[in-house]
Design a protein around this motif. Structure first.
Motif, PDB file in Angstrom:
ATOM      1  N   TRP A 297       0.804  -1.216   0.000  1.00 32.29           N
ATOM      2  CA  TRP A 297       0.000   0.000   0.000  1.00 32.29           C
ATOM      3  C   TRP A 297       0.840   1.272   0.000  1.00 32.29           C
ATOM      4  O   TRP A 297       0.349   2.345  -0.358  1.00 32.29           O
ATOM      5  N   ILE A 298       2.098   1.176   0.389  1.00 27.02           N
ATOM      6  CA  ILE A 298       2.918   2.375   0.575  1.00 27.02           C
ATOM      7  C   ILE A 298       3.226   3.074  -0.753  1.00 27.02           C
ATOM      8  O   ILE A 298       3.046   4.298  -0.863  1.00 27.02           O
ATOM      9  N   PRO A 299       3.675   2.355  -1.812  1.00 27.12           N
ATOM     10  CA  PRO A 299       3.887   3.051  -3.091  1.00 27.12           C
ATOM     11  C   PRO A 299       2.608   3.675  -3.646  1.00 27.12           C
ATOM     12  O   PRO A 299       2.653   4.772  -4.224  1.00 27.12           O
ATOM     13  N   PHE A 300       1.483   2.979  -3.480  1.00 31.84           N
ATOM     14  CA  PHE A 300       0.208   3.553  -3.924  1.00 31.84           C
ATOM     15  C   PHE A 300      -0.054   4.875  -3.217  1.00 31.84           C
ATOM     16  O   PHE A 300      -0.386   5.891  -3.848  1.00 31.84           O
ATOM     17  N   MET A 301       0.115   4.898  -1.913  1.00 33.32           N
ATOM     18  CA  MET A 301      -0.198   6.096  -1.147  1.00 33.32           C
ATOM     19  C   MET A 301       0.790   7.215  -1.468  1.00 33.32           C
ATOM     20  O   MET A 301       0.413   8.391  -1.519  1.00 33.32           O
ATOM     21  N   MET A 302       2.056   6.857  -1.653  1.00 32.17           N
ATOM     22  CA  MET A 302       3.040   7.873  -2.030  1.00 32.17           C
ATOM     23  C   MET A 302       2.635   8.574  -3.323  1.00 32.17           C
ATOM     24  O   MET A 302       2.618   9.813  -3.415  1.00 32.17           O
ATOM     25  N   GLN A 303       2.305   7.789  -4.329  1.00 27.31           N
ATOM     26  CA  GLN A 303       1.964   8.354  -5.630  1.00 27.31           C
ATOM     27  C   GLN A 303       0.642   9.120  -5.584  1.00 27.31           C
ATOM     28  O   GLN A 303       0.514  10.216  -6.144  1.00 27.31           O
ATOM     29  N   ARG A 304      -0.340   8.533  -4.920  1.00 27.07           N
ATOM     30  CA  ARG A 304      -1.665   9.150  -4.874  1.00 27.07           C
ATOM     31  C   ARG A 304      -1.624  10.496  -4.151  1.00 27.07           C
ATOM     32  O   ARG A 304      -2.177  11.493  -4.631  1.00 27.07           O
ATOM     33  N   PHE A 305      -0.957  10.533  -3.001  1.00 31.43           N
ATOM     34  CA  PHE A 305      -0.948  11.768  -2.221  1.00 31.43           C
ATOM     35  C   PHE A 305      -0.008  12.813  -2.815  1.00 31.43           C
ATOM     36  O   PHE A 305      -0.274  14.019  -2.711  1.00 31.43           O
ATOM     37  N   ASP A 306       1.090  12.402  -3.438  1.00 30.94           N
ATOM     38  CA  ASP A 306       1.928  13.366  -4.143  1.00 30.94           C
ATOM     39  C   ASP A 306       1.140  14.029  -5.267  1.00 30.94           C
ATOM     40  O   ASP A 306       1.224  15.257  -5.475  1.00 30.94           O
ATOM     41  N   ASN A 307       0.393  13.224  -6.002  1.00 26.37           N
ATOM     42  CA  ASN A 307      -0.393  13.753  -7.113  1.00 26.37           C
ATOM     43  C   ASN A 307      -1.450  14.745  -6.622  1.00 26.37           C
ATOM     44  O   ASN A 307      -1.624  15.829  -7.191  1.00 26.37           O
ATOM     45  N   GLU A 308      -2.148  14.386  -5.538  1.00 27.44           N
ATOM     46  CA  GLU A 308      -3.160  15.281  -4.985  1.00 27.44           C
ATOM     47  C   GLU A 308      -2.528  16.560  -4.433  1.00 27.44           C
ATOM     48  O   GLU A 308      -3.065  17.662  -4.605  1.00 27.44           O
ATOM     49  N   TYR A 309      -1.385  16.400  -3.778  1.00 26.56           N
ATOM     50  CA  TYR A 309      -0.727  17.555  -3.158  1.00 26.56           C
ATOM     51  C   TYR A 309      -0.285  18.568  -4.209  1.00 26.56           C
ATOM     52  O   TYR A 309      -0.396  19.790  -3.995  1.00 26.56           O
ATOM     53  N   MET A 310       0.221  18.084  -5.335  1.00 27.32           N
ATOM     54  CA  MET A 310       0.679  19.001  -6.376  1.00 27.32           C
ATOM     55  C   MET A 310      -0.470  19.808  -6.970  1.00 27.32           C
ATOM     56  O   MET A 310      -0.268  20.909  -7.492  1.00 27.32           O
ATOM     57  N   MET A 311      -1.692  19.277  -6.872  1.00 29.15           N
ATOM     58  CA  MET A 311      -2.857  19.991  -7.395  1.00 29.15           C
ATOM     59  C   MET A 311      -3.535  20.864  -6.343  1.00 29.15           C
ATOM     60  O   MET A 311      -4.193  21.848  -6.679  1.00 29.15           O
ATOM     61  N   ARG A 312      -3.399  20.501  -5.054  1.00 26.12           N
ATOM     62  CA  ARG A 312      -4.134  21.202  -3.999  1.00 26.12           C
ATOM     63  C   ARG A 312      -3.233  21.442  -2.786  1.00 26.12           C
ATOM     64  O   ARG A 312      -3.630  21.201  -1.646  1.00 26.12           O
ATOM     65  N   SER A 313      -2.037  21.917  -3.013  1.00 27.14           N
ATOM     66  CA  SER A 313      -1.088  22.094  -1.915  1.00 27.14           C
ATOM     67  C   SER A 313      -1.571  23.123  -0.893  1.00 27.14           C
ATOM     68  O   SER A 313      -1.141  23.099   0.264  1.00 27.14           O
ATOM     69  N   SER A 314      -2.482  24.004  -1.300  1.00 28.99           N
ATOM     70  CA  SER A 314      -2.991  25.017  -0.366  1.00 28.99           C
ATOM     71  C   SER A 314      -3.769  24.387   0.782  1.00 28.99           C
ATOM     72  O   SER A 314      -3.940  25.016   1.835  1.00 28.99           O
ATOM     73  N   GLU A 315      -4.232  23.129   0.612  1.00 23.52           N
ATOM     74  CA  GLU A 315      -4.980  22.458   1.674  1.00 23.52           C
ATOM     75  C   GLU A 315      -4.064  21.782   2.686  1.00 23.52           C
ATOM     76  O   GLU A 315      -4.542  21.232   3.683  1.00 23.52           O
ATOM     77  N   ALA A 316      -2.775  21.796   2.412  1.00 21.41           N
ATOM     78  CA  ALA A 316      -1.801  21.244   3.357  1.00 21.41           C
ATOM     79  C   ALA A 316      -0.680  22.260   3.546  1.00 21.41           C
ATOM     80  O   ALA A 316       0.485  22.009   3.205  1.00 21.41           O
ATOM     81  N   PRO A 317      -1.001  23.439   4.106  1.00 18.88           N
ATOM     82  CA  PRO A 317      -0.022  24.531   4.171  1.00 18.88           C
ATOM     83  C   PRO A 317       1.157  24.258   5.080  1.00 18.88           C
ATOM     84  O   PRO A 317       2.191  24.935   4.961  1.00 18.88           O
ATOM     85  N   ALA A 318       1.041  23.299   5.987  1.00 20.17           N
ATOM     86  CA  ALA A 318       2.148  23.031   6.916  1.00 20.17           C
ATOM     87  C   ALA A 318       3.274  22.235   6.262  1.00 20.17           C
ATOM     88  O   ALA A 318       4.389  22.188   6.803  1.00 20.17           O
ATOM     89  N   LEU A 319       3.016  21.621   5.117  1.00 15.12           N
ATOM     90  CA  LEU A 319       4.025  20.767   4.498  1.00 15.12           C
ATOM     91  C   LEU A 319       5.086  21.592   3.775  1.00 15.12           C
ATOM     92  O   LEU A 319       4.781  22.571   3.097  1.00 15.12           O
ATOM     93  N   LYS A 320       6.335  21.149   3.915  1.00 16.85           N
ATOM     94  CA  LYS A 320       7.455  21.799   3.246  1.00 16.85           C
ATOM     95  C   LYS A 320       8.048  20.926   2.144  1.00 16.85           C
ATOM     96  O   LYS A 320       9.004  21.322   1.481  1.00 16.85           O
ATOM     97  N   LYS A 321       7.504  19.719   1.999  1.00 15.71           N
ATOM     98  CA  LYS A 321       7.933  18.824   0.932  1.00 15.71           C
ATOM     99  C   LYS A 321       6.773  17.900   0.583  1.00 15.71           C
ATOM    100  O   LYS A 321       5.705  17.978   1.195  1.00 15.71           O
ATOM    101  N   ARG A 322       6.966  17.051  -0.380  1.00 14.80           N
ATOM    102  CA  ARG A 322       5.889  16.175  -0.822  1.00 14.80           C
ATOM    103  C   ARG A 322       5.564  15.119   0.241  1.00 14.80           C
ATOM    104  O   ARG A 322       6.439  14.728   1.017  1.00 14.80           O
ATOM    105  N   PRO A 323       4.318  14.639   0.264  1.00 12.18           N
ATOM    106  CA  PRO A 323       3.946  13.596   1.222  1.00 12.18           C
ATOM    107  C   PRO A 323       4.870  12.384   1.183  1.00 12.18           C
ATOM    108  O   PRO A 323       5.212  11.829   2.236  1.00 12.18           O
ATOM    109  N   SER A 324       5.295  11.974  -0.010  1.00 16.58           N
ATOM    110  CA  SER A 324       6.151  10.791  -0.102  1.00 16.58           C
ATOM    111  C   SER A 324       7.488  11.001   0.595  1.00 16.58           C
ATOM    112  O   SER A 324       8.090  10.040   1.097  1.00 16.58           O
ATOM    113  N   ASP A 325       7.966  12.244   0.636  1.00 17.17           N
ATOM    114  CA  ASP A 325       9.229  12.509   1.321  1.00 17.17           C
ATOM    115  C   ASP A 325       9.096  12.294   2.829  1.00 17.17           C
ATOM    116  O   ASP A 325      10.032  11.802   3.483  1.00 17.17           O
ATOM    117  N   TYR A 326       7.951  12.673   3.387  1.00 18.72           N
ATOM    118  CA  TYR A 326       7.714  12.398   4.810  1.00 18.72           C
ATOM    119  C   TYR A 326       7.590  10.893   5.048  1.00 18.72           C
ATOM    120  O   TYR A 326       8.078  10.369   6.063  1.00 18.72           O
TER     121      TYR A 326
END
Length: 404
Positions: A290-319
């Motif tokens: 499940w981990i690669p799926f979640m990395m890709q899915r959340f990175d993709n969502e974050y790049m489109m809607r990063s304003s909804e996760a203002p505390a992040l300083k890098k992509r979800p997969s990096d965390y």
């Protein structure tokens, strides 16, 4: 001439011995030379229900103690101290380990749980095992929060006094009663420095958001103590989504990943890694696929809607690559996919071996040792080195497990 069923049962009990059941595992340990390096099992189990009468003695509330004792009676109608839902681990007509395990004989002054745990550890070649409960994994969905709190404290006191303080090869990430934020904080306060406690564990099958502000002081305390926080997967067949599934295989396949995925999503999107950058997090018994799926899915969502996760300083997969994972149950039907998964999660430094023994789907160290695409260094890190570093384990130079 067929024997009566009772005679067959007696024969089965007489033959039930961990060293016999794990004879092939011991042979593997010798053939692969596990005596040359340490192995740490980051997720193993005991059946605390076998010691439940002892544990109930540690309940502070005499009313709850009386209710717990009465719930164990044959005609009891209450929920009891542990809700149902851990069943179906047996496979009909095939796996009979669980009802017979309590019949295994032990001798000597050590507590039965210590003797049985060291018995399987030596067979497999495990030097240190991090021990978790089994029925209590469902305690997070108990309808009475005060029961979860009371039993968690009783169990932790019992485990520390009877097991952890007596045997250095057995450690634990203690159970946190996460449905009560204040009780969770007090649990870390009271047990965080106890001998044998190497972290704390949240059972993932529950419905409290991990990013709620009431948990922040607990995370801060864990960070100050240098103790990791683990999310141990479990399933809840009564979950509204899971209740549509009609076979345990479906619940087991999806349930053990579902809850951890939800908690991880809240953990990352709400910026908990930025708020507590030194707090180490471990995701336990939910496999790896499940981990690669979640990395890709959340990175993709974050790049489109990063304003909804203002505390992040890098992509979800990096965390996610900064977090730790345990191997079991490791999906091995596609070796190329597994190799890609290990590359994506930085397995050489972030993955830790776990057996999940004695559950029906447990994995031996050979699941890691025999992987052709891992270097010798990566194998040793995953089998023991990463856990030694994460939990700051001080091990002697010589092998602790009696492999021979």
């Amino acid at each position: 001439m067929d024997l009566p069923l009772s005679d067959y049962r007696k024969m089965a009990v007489a033959e039930f011995d961990t060293t016999k059941l794990l004879a092939h595992a011991a042979q593997q340990a010798r053939e692969r030379g596990y005596e040359r390096f340490p192995i740490v099992d980051v997720d193993s189990h005991h059946y605390e229900s076998e010691s439940m009468m002892e544990i109930l003695d540690y309940l502070d509330d005499p009313v709850l103690r009386q209710l717990a004792l009465s719930a164990g009676q044959a005609n009891a109608k209450s929920n009891g101290v542990v809700p149902s839902g851990v069943g179906y681990q047996d496979m009909g007509g095939r796996v009979t380990r669980y009802p017979l395990r309590k019949m295994e004989k032990t001798e000597g002054p050590q507590h039965r749980d210590i003797t049985l745990t060291k018995r399987w550890m030596d067979c497999i070649g495990i030097d240190v095992a991090i021990l978790f409960p089994t029925p209590m994994l469902q305690l997070g969905v108990h309808p009475q929060v005060e029961v979860e709190v009371a039993l968690a404290r009783a169990y932790n006191r019992w485990l520390c006094e009877k097991v952890l303080s007596k045997e250095p090869r057995i450690r634990s990430m203690l159970y946190l009663p996460f449905n009560d934020a204040e009780a969770t904080f007090r649990m870390v306060q009271d047990f965080g420095k106890h001998e044998g406690v190497c972290g704390f564990m949240v059972t993932a099958a529950r419905y409290r958001p991990v990013h709620h502000n009431s948990y922040m002081k607990t995370y801060a305390l864990l960070e100050d103590l240098g103790l990791p926080l683990g999310f141990h997967a479990a399933y809840n067949w009564n979950d509204q989504s899971m209740s549509m599934l009609n076979r345990f295989i479906s619940v087991h396949a999806l349930g053990f990943t579902f809850h951890n995925m939800v908690h991880m999503a809240n953990w990352i999107v709400n910026g908990i890694p930025e708020r507590f950058p030194k707090l180490k997090v471990v995701w336990i018994e939910s496999g790896l696929a499940w981990i690669p799926f979640m990395m890709q899915r959340f990175d993709n969502e974050y790049m489109m809607r990063s304003s909804e996760a203002p505390a992040l300083k890098k992509r979800p997969s990096d965390y996610m690559r900064d977090m730790f994972y345990t191997t079991q149950p490791m999906e091995m039907t596609d070796m190329a996919a597994l190799e890609t998964t290990m590359r994506m999660i930085n397995a050489e430094t972030q993955l830790m071996y776990s057996s999940d023994y004695p559950h029906w789907d447990f994995d031996l160290p050979s699941t890691i040792y025999d992987l052709p695409f891992l270097s010798e260094t990566a194998k040793r890190n995953i089998l023991g080195g990463n856990a030694i570093r994460l939990f700051d384990l001080k091990l002697p130079a010589q092998k602790m497990a009696q492999v021979a």
